[in-house]
Design an enzyme around this catalytic site. Structure first.
Site, PDB file in Angstrom:
ATOM      1  N   CYS A   1      -2.410   9.223   2.596  1.00  0.00           N
ATOM      2  CA  CYS A   1      -1.997   8.619   1.146  1.00  0.00           C
ATOM      3  C   CYS A   1      -3.193   9.163   0.300  1.00  0.00           C
ATOM      4  O   CYS A   1      -2.795   9.048  -1.139  1.00  0.00           O
ATOM      5  CB  CYS A   1      -1.587   7.339   1.249  1.00  0.00           C
ATOM      6  SG  CYS A   1      -3.136   6.305   2.016  1.00  0.00           S
TER       7      CYS A   1
ATOM      8  N   GLU B   1       0.776  -1.347   0.227  1.00  0.00           N
ATOM      9  CA  GLU B   1      -0.050   0.030  -0.056  1.00  0.00           C
ATOM     10  C   GLU B   1       0.933   1.326  -0.054  1.00  0.00           C
ATOM     11  O   GLU B   1       1.423   1.576   1.127  1.00  0.00           O
ATOM     12  CB  GLU B   1      -0.884   0.066   1.312  1.00  0.00           C
ATOM     13  CG  GLU B   1      -1.708  -1.175   1.630  1.00  0.00           C
ATOM     14  CD  GLU B   1      -3.019  -1.298   0.616  1.00  0.00           C
ATOM     15  OE1 GLU B   1      -3.297  -0.158  -0.025  1.00  0.00           O
ATOM     16  OE2 GLU B   1      -3.661  -2.412   0.448  1.00  0.00           O
TER      17      GLU B   1
HETATM   18  P1  NAP Z   1       8.264   5.340   4.725  1.00  0.00           P
HETATM   19  O1  NAP Z   1       9.489   5.763   5.025  1.00  0.00           O
HETATM   20  O2  NAP Z   1       8.078   4.198   3.693  1.00  0.00           O
HETATM   21  O3  NAP Z   1       8.108   4.218   5.964  1.00  0.00           O
HETATM   22  C1  NAP Z   1       7.134   3.364   6.223  1.00  0.00           C
HETATM   23  C2  NAP Z   1       7.585   2.148   7.393  1.00  0.00           C
HETATM   24  O4  NAP Z   1       8.597   1.507   6.439  1.00  0.00           O
HETATM   25  C3  NAP Z   1       7.980   2.695   8.589  1.00  0.00           C
HETATM   26  O5  NAP Z   1       7.779   1.585   9.536  1.00  0.00           O
HETATM   27  C4  NAP Z   1       9.637   2.646   8.082  1.00  0.00           C
HETATM   28  O6  NAP Z   1      10.230   2.521   9.545  1.00  0.00           O
HETATM   29  C5  NAP Z   1       9.571   1.438   7.411  1.00  0.00           C
HETATM   30  N1  NAP Z   1      10.953   1.585   6.700  1.00  0.00           N
HETATM   31  C6  NAP Z   1      11.895   2.528   6.332  1.00  0.00           C
HETATM   32  N2  NAP Z   1      12.914   2.191   5.583  1.00  0.00           N
HETATM   33  C7  NAP Z   1      12.682   0.620   5.609  1.00  0.00           C
HETATM   34  C8  NAP Z   1      13.436  -0.322   5.078  1.00  0.00           C
HETATM   35  N3  NAP Z   1      14.633  -0.040   4.397  1.00  0.00           N
HETATM   36  N4  NAP Z   1      13.256  -1.403   5.142  1.00  0.00           N
HETATM   37  C9  NAP Z   1      11.958  -1.845   5.851  1.00  0.00           C
HETATM   38  N5  NAP Z   1      11.242  -0.915   6.274  1.00  0.00           N
HETATM   39  C10 NAP Z   1      11.563   0.421   6.298  1.00  0.00           C
HETATM   40  O7  NAP Z   1       6.851   5.924   4.633  1.00  0.00           O
HETATM   41  P2  NAP Z   1       6.331   6.879   5.769  1.00  0.00           P
HETATM   42  O8  NAP Z   1       7.027   8.437   5.474  1.00  0.00           O
HETATM   43  O9  NAP Z   1       6.577   6.606   7.130  1.00  0.00           O
HETATM   44  O10 NAP Z   1       4.728   7.295   5.230  1.00  0.00           O
HETATM   45  C11 NAP Z   1       4.407   7.933   4.330  1.00  0.00           C
HETATM   46  C12 NAP Z   1       3.880   7.120   3.056  1.00  0.00           C
HETATM   47  O11 NAP Z   1       3.252   6.005   3.222  1.00  0.00           O
HETATM   48  C13 NAP Z   1       3.565   8.012   1.927  1.00  0.00           C
HETATM   49  O12 NAP Z   1       4.020   7.717   0.591  1.00  0.00           O
HETATM   50  C14 NAP Z   1       2.018   7.685   1.785  1.00  0.00           C
HETATM   51  O13 NAP Z   1       1.649   8.021   0.730  1.00  0.00           O
HETATM   52  C15 NAP Z   1       2.217   6.142   2.215  1.00  0.00           C
HETATM   53  N6  NAP Z   1       0.929   5.540   2.647  1.00  0.00           N
HETATM   54  C16 NAP Z   1       0.107   4.863   1.951  1.00  0.00           C
HETATM   55  C17 NAP Z   1      -0.920   4.368   2.384  1.00  0.00           C
HETATM   56  C18 NAP Z   1      -1.674   3.422   1.761  1.00  0.00           C
HETATM   57  O14 NAP Z   1      -2.743   2.890   1.930  1.00  0.00           O
HETATM   58  N7  NAP Z   1      -1.343   3.327   0.241  1.00  0.00           N
HETATM   59  C19 NAP Z   1      -1.474   4.572   3.636  1.00  0.00           C
HETATM   60  C20 NAP Z   1      -0.850   5.535   4.375  1.00  0.00           C
HETATM   61  C21 NAP Z   1       0.574   6.012   4.116  1.00  0.00           C
HETATM   62  P3  NAP Z   1      10.751   3.703  10.271  1.00  0.00           P
HETATM   63  O15 NAP Z   1       9.704   4.571  10.640  1.00  0.00           O
HETATM   64  O16 NAP Z   1      11.545   3.072  11.645  1.00  0.00           O
HETATM   65  O17 NAP Z   1      11.919   4.274   9.530  1.00  0.00           O
END
Ligand code: NAP
Length: 476
Positions: free
Chosen positions: A279, A245
């Site tokens: 998102c 997602e």
């Molecule tokens: P993110 O940086 O991708 O982080 C999401 C999760 O992934 C966090 O738990 C993060 O951990 C983890 N993560 C980061 N680097 C990683 C790696 N190398 N390996 C494994 N896991 C890793 O995203 P975000 O900034 O938190 O969230 C915003 C994004 O989420 C936006 O793009 C938004 O559109 C998207 N989103 C999508 C939906 C949907 O349903 N499609 C819903 C909500 C949000 P840490 O926090 O510990 O770094």
């Protein structure tokens, strides 16, 4: 407030003793600290989830469903505390946090009901007796973002536990305490040791350890497209089942038959939830030329009237951006748009309230936006409304589809023929027609193209955690 991690039913700290601080993004005051888990603890979590799987999968469906319903009721009883914690670590206004607790709960109620609808099937095949049944995939992993700390977790835990999978969850580092509070409730509701495990810490070593372990059979990730790609590559070795997602870049189309007041109300509700850090927030406003100026004026007036501040104050509509990088990205998008020729109608800068950090961005409306601008191509993830006029339906649909993302889209119109066409032609997984909140627990939610794949919600969400088995019998 509990601040430990959960492995095999025990509340544990990191082997190294290291912790991560959690700060309130609205005030920078400390909220708590959580363990920084490493490879060894992650392996123990897989041991626990793997060991607990056979018994949980074998538990009667009614018993698993009853546990989920109990869990939901306990969340309701603790609604105020859960919401306050979420506001403290994430920043969203308290009323939104309360609504998120309700939304998160609904996934457990829906999954508990939907599990009863998944029945064996018997396709007609000449000369054979065929039974198609489904079984849980095994150990599932959930990695969740900070913007909806409880809801994103619930969307993954509810279906996984309903079908009989066991799970390891890794919440975002900015918002781990809501997840820990949730896990505590799960244990109180009778989720057995090892069925739900929770790890916090540096995501890369945790994720690599999980991806390398052949006992892990499913990964459900919500977050950025960039990290989604990384996890997909990592999951290739063990041919992991994936639900991704990812990011969105929703268009909102306002057609010439729209009632102006309703259009602005819908646009405001869809855009400013969680300060635009959602998102499915509209990021591109496409407005028919005949009502463009009137819509922009009303949207700008309503936007400017929103109140920013610390989310515990009842009058507050908009909380802070989650961190400095987030508000700097919003600013960069606004600056870039103006440099490329957009007109700033309202907002455009930061707001600072008493006792608050400098992470509050003004609600901002820009007109004359084009595909050259970053805000028209990339997710801004903030309170910015870039607007562009269109002349007819063909142009509106073409502009809406001109994005690599495909999560949600919105349209404001009452024309039945047009509504039918939009449902067929808008290339997004979710289409909201006069509906600012199309994501509810009973229906499938998810994206297409660079917004990922897999669905959450209803029985569609359960299917992501099941494998299909065909038993084909020929009488000897
Ligand atoms: P993110 O940086 O991708 O982080 C999401 C999760 O992934 C966090 O738990 C993060 O951990 C983890 N993560 C980061 N680097 C990683 C790696 N190398 N390996 C494994 N896991 C890793 O995203 P975000 O900034 O938190 O969230 C915003 C994004 O989420 C936006 O793009 C938004 O559109 C998207 N989103 C999508 C939906 C949907 O349903 N499609 C819903 C909500 C949000 P840490 O926090 O510990 O770094």
């Amino acid at each position: 407030m509990r601040q430990d991690n959960l492995i095999d039913g025990a509340w544990v700290r990191a082997d190294s003793g290291r912790t991560l601080e959690v700060l309130d993004p609205a005030t920078d005051l400390p909220v708590g600290s959580v363990p920084a888990m490493g490879v060894a603890e992650t392996r123990r979590a897989v041991d626990a989830a793997s060991g607990a799987f056979p018994a949980w999968a074998a538990r009667p469906v009614e018993a698993r469903a009853a546990t989920l319903v109990d869990l939901s009721a306990r969340m309701a009883a603790k609604r105020a505390g859960l919401a306050a914690l979420m506001t403290a670590e994430q920043g969203k206004p308290l009323a939104e946090a309360q609504a998120e607790v309700d939304y998160a709960r609904s996934f457990f109620d829906v999954a508990a009901a939907a599990i009863h609808t998944l029945e064996d099937e018997h396709p007609e095949v000449p000369g054979k007796s065929v039974r198609v049944h489904r079984r849980p995939v095994g150990v599932a992993v959930a990695i969740t973002p900070w913007n909806f700390p409880l809801a994103m977790l619930a969307k993954k835990v509810a279906p996984a536990l309903a079908v009989g999978c066991t799970q390891i969850v890794k919440p975002a580092e900015q918002t781990p305490l809501s997840a820990i509070a949730f896990a505590e409730i799960a244990i109180e509701a009778g989720v057995p040791a090892g069925v739900l495990n929770l790890l916090t810490g540096d995501p890369a070593p945790i994720a690599e350890t999980l991806l390398e372990d052949p006992r892990v059979r499913k990964l459900s990730f919500t977050g950025s497209t960039e990290v989604g790609r990384l996890l997909m590559r990592g999951g290739a070795t063990n041919l992991l089942r994936l639900s991704l997602e990812l990011g969105g870049h929703a268009p909102l189309l306002v057609f010439e038959d729209a009632d102006l007041d309703s259009a602005v109300r819908i646009a405001m509700a869809a855009k400013y939830r969680n300060g635009g850090q959602t998102c499915i927030c509209p990021n591109r406003f496409l407005v028919h030329a005949s009502i463009h100026d009137a819509f922009v004026a009303a949207l700008a007036e309503a936007s400017a009237a929103l109140v920013s501040g610390v989310g515990t104050r009842p009058e507050v509509d908009l909380g802070p951006m989650i961190d400095d990088a987030a508000i700097e990205k919003v600013e960069a998008h606004v600056t870039d748009a103006i440099r490329c020729g957009a007109t700033l109608v309202t907002g455009g800068g930061r707001r600072r309230g008493a006792g608050a950090t400098n992470r509050f961005h003004e609600p901002t409306v820009l007109t004359g936006c084009t595909a050259e601008m970053r805000c028209w191509r990339e997710e801004t993830f903030g309170p910015v409304c870039p607007v562009r006029a269109f002349r007819d339906d063909d142009e509106a649909i073409a502009l809406a589809n001109d994005s690599e993302y495909g999560l949600a889209s919105y349209a404001i119109t009452s024309d039945p023929g047009r509504i039918e066409r939009l449902g067929l032609e808008l290339r997004t997984g979710v289409v909201g027609i006069n509906d600012p909140g199309p994501a509810v627990a009973a229906v499938p939610f998810g994206g297409v193209r660079h917004s990922g794949f897999g669905r959450e919600g209803g029985r569609w969400g359960l299917e992501e955690y099941l494998e299909t088995v065909t038993v084909s019998r020929v009488d000897a």
